[in-house]
Design a protein around this motif. Structure first.
Motif, mmCIF file in Angstrom:
data_model
loop_
_atom_site.group_PDB
_atom_site.id
_atom_site.type_symbol
_atom_site.label_atom_id
_atom_site.label_comp_id
_atom_site.label_asym_id
_atom_site.label_seq_id
_atom_site.Cartn_x
_atom_site.Cartn_y
_atom_site.Cartn_z
ATOM 1 N N LEU A 266 19.140 -49.902 19.513
ATOM 2 C CA LEU A 266 18.995 -51.052 18.610
ATOM 3 C C LEU A 266 18.075 -52.092 19.227
ATOM 4 O O LEU A 266 17.191 -52.631 18.564
ATOM 5 N N ARG A 267 18.272 -52.356 20.513
ATOM 6 C CA ARG A 267 17.413 -53.341 21.189
ATOM 7 C C ARG A 267 15.964 -52.849 21.189
ATOM 8 O O ARG A 267 15.039 -53.596 20.925
ATOM 9 N N TYR A 268 15.804 -51.572 21.471
ATOM 10 C CA TYR A 268 14.467 -50.983 21.538
ATOM 11 C C TYR A 268 13.765 -51.072 20.172
ATOM 12 O O TYR A 268 12.617 -51.492 20.069
ATOM 13 N N LEU A 269 14.486 -50.696 19.129
ATOM 14 C CA LEU A 269 13.869 -50.658 17.792
ATOM 15 C C LEU A 269 13.636 -52.062 17.233
ATOM 16 O O LEU A 269 12.655 -52.298 16.531
ATOM 17 N N ARG A 270 14.540 -52.983 17.558
ATOM 18 C CA ARG A 270 14.332 -54.371 17.095
ATOM 19 C C ARG A 270 13.017 -54.930 17.634
ATOM 20 O O ARG A 270 12.330 -55.695 16.966
ATOM 21 N N GLY A 271 12.668 -54.510 18.850
ATOM 22 C CA GLY A 271 11.409 -54.943 19.475
ATOM 23 C C GLY A 271 10.177 -54.452 18.733
ATOM 24 O O GLY A 271 9.067 -54.903 18.989
ATOM 25 N N LYS A 272 10.350 -53.526 17.810
ATOM 26 C CA LYS A 272 9.211 -52.989 17.045
ATOM 27 C C LYS A 272 9.080 -53.666 15.679
ATOM 28 O O LYS A 272 8.325 -53.199 14.819
ATOM 29 N N ASN A 273 9.844 -54.732 15.486
ATOM 30 C CA ASN A 273 9.752 -55.583 14.285
ATOM 31 C C ASN A 273 9.911 -54.889 12.932
ATOM 32 O O ASN A 273 9.067 -55.056 12.039
ATOM 33 N N PRO A 274 10.978 -54.123 12.757
ATOM 34 C CA PRO A 274 11.222 -53.589 11.414
ATOM 35 C C PRO A 274 11.662 -54.729 10.496
ATOM 36 O O PRO A 274 12.137 -55.762 10.979
ATOM 37 N N ALA A 275 11.513 -54.533 9.182
ATOM 38 C CA ALA A 275 11.968 -55.565 8.238
ATOM 39 C C ALA A 275 13.493 -55.676 8.309
ATOM 40 O O ALA A 275 14.061 -56.761 8.194
ATOM 41 N N SER A 276 14.160 -54.528 8.482
ATOM 42 C CA SER A 276 15.610 -54.522 8.666
ATOM 43 C C SER A 276 15.979 -53.285 9.474
ATOM 44 O O SER A 276 15.200 -52.329 9.548
ATOM 45 N N LEU A 277 17.158 -53.331 10.071
ATOM 46 C CA LEU A 277 17.597 -52.215 10.917
ATOM 47 C C LEU A 277 19.098 -52.047 10.737
ATOM 48 O O LEU A 277 19.871 -52.967 11.036
ATOM 49 N N ARG A 278 19.468 -50.908 10.175
ATOM 50 C CA ARG A 278 20.892 -50.646 9.972
ATOM 51 C C ARG A 278 21.229 -49.269 10.535
ATOM 52 O O ARG A 278 20.334 -48.500 10.902
ATOM 53 N N ILE A 279 22.536 -48.963 10.568
ATOM 54 C CA ILE A 279 22.999 -47.726 11.207
ATOM 55 C C ILE A 279 23.834 -46.903 10.246
ATOM 56 O O ILE A 279 24.695 -47.436 9.544
ATOM 57 N N CYS A 280 23.581 -45.605 10.264
ATOM 58 C CA CYS A 280 24.424 -44.671 9.519
ATOM 59 C C CYS A 280 24.885 -43.600 10.497
ATOM 60 O O CYS A 280 24.064 -42.922 11.120
#
Ligand code: PRP
Length: 185
Positions: free
Chosen positions: A117-131
Motif C-alpha cells: 500500500l505504501r509503495y503503490l500510494r507513492g505512484k499517485n493513483p486516483a484511489s487505492l482499495r483492496i480486495c
C-alpha cells in the motif's frame, strides 16, 4: 511428506468450488457497480492470487486494465518477522491517476499489504482499495483497511485456489485444510 494424490492430503474442505464461484461473482458485481464510469486497474500479487484474479476479472462487467506484481519476503527473512518485502516483479505500466484495486488471495499478518500500500500510494493513483478472497484476522499484526472480503476464515493453514504449501496445492479448485502429517512428515 506430500503424496501424489493432492486431495488425499486435505483433511477438510473449508470452501468448496461452488461457494468460491458464487462469492467471486458477487464481488465482481459489487466492484462493477462501485467503479462504474471510472478507470479501474486491477493489480494482483503473484503467485497466490492468480486463480482469484483470473476469475474475478471475468466476473467484472466494466472495462478494466490489469497489472501484476510479485513480491517475496526480504532476503529469506519472513515477512512476519521483518515486514520487509522484496519486489520480484514490478508494475508494467503507470497507475498515476487510475483507480487501483489491489487483488490478494489472503491477508494474514497484513505486513505484505502494508508494504504494498505504501509503495503503490507513492505512484499517485486516483484511489487505492483492496480486495482479498480470504481474510485471517486472528493473525493480523498491522491494521489494514480492507474494502472487499470474500471470506473471513479461522487461523488454520489453508491451501488450494492459489494458496500453496511448499509451492504445491495451488491448483486445487477448492480451499482446504492440510492433514497435519503433510507438514510434519
Ligand atoms: C501470501 C499472500 C499474501 C501474503 C499474506 O503470499 O499471497 O501476499 O502471503 O501474508 P501477510 O498478510 O502475512 O503478509 P506468499 O508470500 O505466500 O507468496 P505466494 O502468493 O507466491 O504464495
Amino acid at each position: 511428506m506430500t503424496s501424489v494424490d493432492m486431495e488425499a492430503d486435505v483433511a477438510e474442505v473449508l470452501l468448496s468450488e461452488d461457494e468460491i464461484r458464487a462469492k467471486v461473482l458477487e464481488l465482481g458485481r459489487q466492484i462493477s457497480d462501485d467503479y462504474a464510469g471510472r478507470q479501474l486497474t486491477l493489480v494482483s500479487v503473484l503467485k497466490g492470487s492468480l486463480p482469484f484474479m483470473a476469475d474475478l476479472m471475468r466476473s467484472i462487467t466494466i472495462p478494466v486494465r490489469i497489472d501484476l506484481m510479485e513480491v517475496s519476503s526480504y532476503g529469506g527473512i519472513t515477512t512476519e518477522s521483518s515486514g520487509l518485502v522484496r519486489i520480484l516483479k514490478d508494475l508494467s505500466s503507470s497507475i498515476e491517476g487510475s483507480d487501483v484495486l489491489l487483488v490478494e488471495d489472503i491477508i494474514d499478518t497484513g505486513l505484505t499489504l502494508n508494504y504494498l500500500l505504501r509503495y503503490l500510494r507513492g505512484k499517485n493513483p486516483a484511489s487505492l482499495r483492496i480486495c482479498t478472497l480470504l481474510d485471517k484476522p486472528a493473525r493480523r499484526l498491522v491494521e489494514i483497511p480492507v474494502d472487499y472480503i470474500g471470506f473471513t476464515i479461522p487461523d488454520r493453514f489453508v491451501v488450494g485456489y492459489g494458496l500453496d504449501y511448499g509451492e504445491l496445492y495451488r491448483n486445487l479448485r477448492f480451499v482446504g485444510v492440510l492433514r497435519p502429517e503433510v507438514y510434519s512428515g
